[in-house]
Write an enzyme that holds these catalytic residues in place. Structure first.
Site, PDB file in Angstrom:
ATOM      1  N   THR A   1       0.862  -1.192   0.000  1.00  0.00           N
ATOM      2  CA  THR A   1       0.000   0.000   0.000  1.00  0.00           C
ATOM      3  C   THR A   1       0.894   1.236   0.000  1.00  0.00           C
ATOM      4  O   THR A   1       0.699   2.172  -0.781  1.00  0.00           O
ATOM      5  CB  THR A   1      -0.910  -0.013   1.248  1.00  0.00           C
ATOM      6  OG1 THR A   1      -1.792  -1.132   1.143  1.00  0.00           O
ATOM      7  CG2 THR A   1      -1.717   1.260   1.391  1.00  0.00           C
TER       8      THR A   1
ATOM      9  N   ASN B   1      -6.364  -8.562  -7.857  1.00  0.00           N
ATOM     10  CA  ASN B   1      -6.460  -9.338  -6.626  1.00  0.00           C
ATOM     11  C   ASN B   1      -7.833  -9.945  -6.397  1.00  0.00           C
ATOM     12  O   ASN B   1      -7.979 -10.854  -5.598  1.00  0.00           O
ATOM     13  CB  ASN B   1      -6.077  -8.465  -5.421  1.00  0.00           C
ATOM     14  CG  ASN B   1      -6.787  -7.138  -5.417  1.00  0.00           C
ATOM     15  OD1 ASN B   1      -6.640  -6.336  -6.326  1.00  0.00           O
ATOM     16  ND2 ASN B   1      -7.587  -6.916  -4.400  1.00  0.00           N
TER      17      ASN B   1
ATOM     18  N   GLN C   1       0.159  -9.301  -6.780  1.00  0.00           N
ATOM     19  CA  GLN C   1      -0.387 -10.651  -6.973  1.00  0.00           C
ATOM     20  C   GLN C   1       0.358 -11.416  -8.073  1.00  0.00           C
ATOM     21  O   GLN C   1      -0.020 -12.534  -8.424  1.00  0.00           O
ATOM     22  CB  GLN C   1      -1.889 -10.587  -7.297  1.00  0.00           C
ATOM     23  CG  GLN C   1      -2.746  -9.981  -6.190  1.00  0.00           C
ATOM     24  CD  GLN C   1      -2.839 -10.857  -4.935  1.00  0.00           C
ATOM     25  OE1 GLN C   1      -2.461 -12.034  -4.926  1.00  0.00           O
ATOM     26  NE2 GLN C   1      -3.364 -10.290  -3.858  1.00  0.00           N
TER      27      GLN C   1
ATOM     28  N   SER D   1       4.810  -7.140  -2.311  1.00  0.00           N
ATOM     29  CA  SER D   1       4.489  -7.286  -0.889  1.00  0.00           C
ATOM     30  C   SER D   1       4.937  -8.655  -0.390  1.00  0.00           C
ATOM     31  O   SER D   1       4.743  -9.667  -1.074  1.00  0.00           O
ATOM     32  CB  SER D   1       2.976  -7.144  -0.705  1.00  0.00           C
ATOM     33  OG  SER D   1       2.632  -7.223   0.648  1.00  0.00           O
TER      34      SER D   1
ATOM     35  N   HIS E   1       3.844 -10.416   2.341  1.00  0.00           N
ATOM     36  CA  HIS E   1       2.898 -11.363   2.965  1.00  0.00           C
ATOM     37  C   HIS E   1       2.021 -12.111   1.971  1.00  0.00           C
ATOM     38  O   HIS E   1       1.263 -13.007   2.362  1.00  0.00           O
ATOM     39  CB  HIS E   1       2.057 -10.666   4.059  1.00  0.00           C
ATOM     40  CG  HIS E   1       0.976  -9.761   3.580  1.00  0.00           C
ATOM     41  ND1 HIS E   1      -0.350 -10.107   3.649  1.00  0.00           N
ATOM     42  CD2 HIS E   1       1.007  -8.521   3.063  1.00  0.00           C
ATOM     43  CE1 HIS E   1      -1.082  -9.101   3.193  1.00  0.00           C
ATOM     44  NE2 HIS E   1      -0.277  -8.125   2.836  1.00  0.00           N
TER      45      HIS E   1
ATOM     46  N   THR F   1      13.385   3.677  10.658  1.00  0.00           N
ATOM     47  CA  THR F   1      14.322   2.588  10.945  1.00  0.00           C
ATOM     48  C   THR F   1      13.919   1.344  10.151  1.00  0.00           C
ATOM     49  O   THR F   1      12.751   0.940  10.171  1.00  0.00           O
ATOM     50  CB  THR F   1      14.320   2.279  12.456  1.00  0.00           C
ATOM     51  OG1 THR F   1      14.659   3.479  13.135  1.00  0.00           O
ATOM     52  CG2 THR F   1      15.303   1.177  12.807  1.00  0.00           C
TER      53      THR F   1
ATOM     54  N   CYS G   1      -9.489  -5.934   1.891  1.00  0.00           N
ATOM     55  CA  CYS G   1      -9.290  -4.514   2.255  1.00  0.00           C
ATOM     56  C   CYS G   1     -10.543  -3.688   2.068  1.00  0.00           C
ATOM     57  O   CYS G   1     -10.619  -2.570   2.526  1.00  0.00           O
ATOM     58  CB  CYS G   1      -8.203  -3.884   1.391  1.00  0.00           C
ATOM     59  SG  CYS G   1      -6.802  -4.928   1.137  1.00  0.00           S
TER      60      CYS G   1
HETATM   61  N1  PLP Z   1      -2.074  -4.445  -4.317  1.00  0.00           N
HETATM   62  C1  PLP Z   1      -2.692  -5.612  -4.467  1.00  0.00           C
HETATM   63  C2  PLP Z   1      -3.014  -6.084  -5.848  1.00  0.00           C
HETATM   64  C3  PLP Z   1      -3.045  -6.368  -3.356  1.00  0.00           C
HETATM   65  O1  PLP Z   1      -3.667  -7.545  -3.520  1.00  0.00           O
HETATM   66  C4  PLP Z   1      -2.719  -5.886  -2.073  1.00  0.00           C
HETATM   67  C5  PLP Z   1      -3.139  -6.631  -0.863  1.00  0.00           C
HETATM   68  O2  PLP Z   1      -4.281  -6.957  -0.699  1.00  0.00           O
HETATM   69  C6  PLP Z   1      -2.045  -4.675  -1.967  1.00  0.00           C
HETATM   70  C7  PLP Z   1      -1.737  -3.974  -3.110  1.00  0.00           C
HETATM   71  C8  PLP Z   1      -1.662  -4.107  -0.645  1.00  0.00           C
HETATM   72  O3  PLP Z   1      -0.594  -4.826  -0.084  1.00  0.00           O
HETATM   73  P1  PLP Z   1      -0.202  -4.640   1.438  1.00  0.00           P
HETATM   74  O4  PLP Z   1      -1.125  -5.531   2.215  1.00  0.00           O
HETATM   75  O5  PLP Z   1       1.229  -5.052   1.532  1.00  0.00           O
HETATM   76  O6  PLP Z   1      -0.411  -3.210   1.772  1.00  0.00           O
END
Ligand code: PLP
Length: 367
Positions: A71, A147, A177, A196, A198, A234, A312
């Site tokens: 994000t 996503n 993704q 990302s 995770h 940091t 989200c």
């Molecule tokens: N972009 C996409 C396509 C995502 O699927 C996600 C997560 O749901 C994000 C951005 C945001 O990633 P993060 O959770 O690291 O902020």
């Protein structure tokens, strides 16, 4: 438990947890400290950056910036390259909220922002892209893989068009993704690419932005000057080391496609697959007349975790993207998303398919 919500987040792999643990305990030092332990940690951050560059298929030239999430990476890509003299900014209607809402914010601030339509298959409408791009376009952001539906945008094709119409425009892509899931060598015309940790079995709260030319980027967070003065704060060494463990374990040859194929082939034919030629990791489904949320909770009661659209976007999930693809309201409200990881099995797919068919039948009989 069966976990089919991997587009929302993934279980950290053993190596990711092991690496993080080392830097949370014994090697807890600040990577900006000037003594040996600090320098060693800083060097490790560079090792991870080099691995990210290698995975993206680019040469490492101090062109990876760690952030606190994708994000943030998306916000940095857009607001960090934004200039007052930007004439036109282009986004797609399918963007993740971290891009889409940033675009809306710029529109509210008076910038000329335009959104590219989606095809019924979920990808960006190339005709509309061709039409809306003009020589005065300054910035373009088109995600790699959606996503919610798994729709794949052909970045190389989009870049060919961009290079003909507005070669100097900055091109950003949200690769969250795609990175570590489908093998892709970054097109040399991509200026910025967000990833990302995770989503690929790394820890939450760690993202990165690939940036081809740092001189075009300004910080959006000010402070101690970490990350080439482009992202102060940091460094999250433990998180980044966890990301490195996850990247080292990337495996493009998993059986994920078989899981998705099995489900599609064996589902009740009233289930509609949303999107075409989508990522093997994501399956968006609708069943006209049913309520997607009810299906999610019926499965939850069986210890099967799936989702509506994006985690989200709360209760309004799925609406924006599926509607932009032209789906009728009844298909939108009945939508669910199954998303897979290398930890899933065909056995699990069989169980979930059976449950989905049973529950849909039950719900239909109650109508
Ligand atoms: N972009 C996409 C396509 C995502 O699927 C996600 C997560 O749901 C994000 C951005 C945001 O990633 P993060 O959770 O690291 O902020």
């Amino acid at each position: 438990m069966i976990y089919f919500d991997n587009a929302s987040t993934t279980k950290p792999c053993e190596k990711s947890v092991r690496y993080s643990n080392i830097y949370l305990t014994d090697k807890f030092f600040n990577a900006s400290s000037i003594y040996k332990q600090g320098i060693e940690n800083k060097n490790q951050l560079t090792v991870c950056k080099k691995l990210i560059a290698k995975t993206l298929g680019v040469e490492f030239k101090d062109n990876v910036i760690f952030t606190g999430s994708a994000t943030e990476a998306n916000n940095l890509a857009i607001n960090g390259t934004l200039r007052k003299n930007f004439k036109k900014l282009i986004f797609s209607e399918g963007e993740h909220p971290s891009v889409y809402n940033t675009a809306l914010d710029l529109k509210n601030k008076g910038y000329n922002v335009e959104f590219i339509k989606l095809n019924s298959n979920g990808s960006v409408d190339i005709e509309d892209f061709n039409q809306k791009l003009t020589p005065d376009t300054s910035f373009i952001s088109i995600m790699h893989i959606n996503n919610e539906t798994g729709a794949i945008n052909d970045l190389d094709k989009l870049l060919d068009i961009k290079n003909k119409i507005c070669p100097n425009a900055i091109f950003h892509s949200d690769g969250v993704q795609a990175f570590g899931k489908i093998k892709y060598t970054l097109n040399p015309n991509i200026d910025l690419y967000s990833i990302s940790a995770h989503k690929i079995h790394g820890p939450k709260g760690v993202g990165a932005l690939y940036v081809k030319n740092k001189s075009k980027l300004s910080p959006i967070i000010f402070g101690g000057g970490q990350e080439y003065n482009l992202r102060s704060g940091t460094e999250n060494v433990a998180g980044i080391m966890g990301f490195m463990g996850a990247i080292e374990e990337i495996d493009y040859n998993t059986q994920i496609a078989d899981i998705k194929k099995y489900i599609i082939a064996n589902l009740d034919k009233n289930f509609k697959v949303n999107g075409e030629n989508t990522s093997p990791y994501i399956l968006s489904l609708s069943y006209k007349g049913l309520n997607g949320e009810t299906l999610v909770h019926m499965l939850e009661a069986e210890d099967i975790l799936i989702s509506r659209g994006s985690a989200c976007s709360g209760s309004k999930v799925g609406n924006r993207i599926l509607t932009a693809m032209g789906l009728e309201k009844e298909y939108v409200t009945s939508s669910i998303r199954l998303s897979f990881s290398r930890y899933n099995t065909l056995e699990e797919a069989k169980i979930v398919t059976q449950k989905l068919n049973d529950f849909a039948k039950q719900l239909v009989s109650l109508q």
